[in-house]
Scaffold this active site. Structure first.
Site, PDB file in Angstrom:
ATOM      1  N   SER A   1       0.801  -1.227   0.000  1.00 41.09           N
ATOM      2  CA  SER A   1       0.000   0.000   0.000  1.00 41.09           C
ATOM      3  C   SER A   1       0.835   1.279   0.000  1.00 41.09           C
ATOM      4  O   SER A   1       0.313   2.348  -0.301  1.00 41.09           O
ATOM      5  CB  SER A   1      -0.966   0.023   1.177  1.00 41.09           C
ATOM      6  OG  SER A   1      -0.282   0.234   2.388  1.00 41.09           O
TER       7      SER A   1
ATOM      8  N   LYS B   1       1.061   4.582   6.683  1.00 40.12           N
ATOM      9  CA  LYS B   1       0.348   5.466   5.758  1.00 40.12           C
ATOM     10  C   LYS B   1       0.973   6.857   5.766  1.00 40.12           C
ATOM     11  O   LYS B   1       1.794   7.184   6.599  1.00 40.12           O
ATOM     12  CB  LYS B   1      -1.135   5.588   6.141  1.00 40.12           C
ATOM     13  CG  LYS B   1      -1.879   4.275   6.175  1.00 40.12           C
ATOM     14  CD  LYS B   1      -1.980   3.625   4.816  1.00 40.12           C
ATOM     15  CE  LYS B   1      -2.585   2.232   4.922  1.00 40.12           C
ATOM     16  NZ  LYS B   1      -2.373   1.440   3.748  1.00 40.12           N
TER      17      LYS B   1
END
Length: 182
Positions: free
Chosen positions: A38, A104
């Site tokens: 991701s 993230k």
């Protein structure tokens, strides 16, 4: 008697070493392994990063672009037990890696408005210039988020293969476990 004193000295040293390691990994810094893709191309799967826990220990003031590790279980409060169990010392005894800890990038701060429109991300009406993303987003539904006080909005750099705030909403500041330092 001499053997008992020697064993006690060794036991004390081992206990102090474990306590010191726990203190460092809970309050100062911790290695984290990147699971999944991701954050590509910025971070590859199985990369090891080191995160500073000092901002969490004191008062974390997020900045746009920070790479953070978060606890994705935003529907519950974090406890000291969570902090302890998330340390590398305890996680090496787990059978498998936790899928609750995500790496993230901070996209929005408290009070910001995040809009996703026509596969583009806007913060407070300005289209983001994101030279770090892997590829343009495709098939992302239009969305509108207002970031509450003491929360942030995070997204992965590989937008087409990332579970992030688009799915779980904004992240409470106390769910930010650390900030990437190297």
């Amino acid at each position: 008697m001499r053997i008992a004193k020697e064993l006690l000295a060794w036991g004390g040293s081992i206990f102090f070493g474990i306590a010191f390691a726990l203190f460092i990994s809970i309050f100062v810094f911790q290695p984290t392994k990147v699971l999944g893709s991701s954050m590509e191309p910025t971070l590859k799967p199985n990369h090891h990063i080191y995160v500073s826990k000092l901002p969490r220990t004191f008062t974390y003031k997020p900045r746009i672009g920070d790479i953070v590790i978060i606890d994705s279980r935003v529907n519950r409060a974090r406890t000291w037990k969570d902090d302890l169990l998330d340390t590398p010392l305890f996680s090496m005894f787990k059978e498998r890696h936790s899928h609750d800890v995500w790496v993230k990038r901070v996209i929005g701060l408290p009070g910001d408005t995040i809009m996703i429109k026509s596969n583009q991300v806007y913060r407070n009406g300005q289209r983001l210039k994101e030279d770090y993303i892997k590829e343009a987003m495709i098939d992302t539904p239009d969305a509108h988020f207002v970031i509450p006080e003491n929360q942030i909005f995070v997204m992965g750099d590989n937008r087409n293969n990332s579970r992030d705030s688009r799915e779980i909403g904004s992240i409470p500041i106390d769910h930010v476990l650390g900030v990437k330092i190297f």
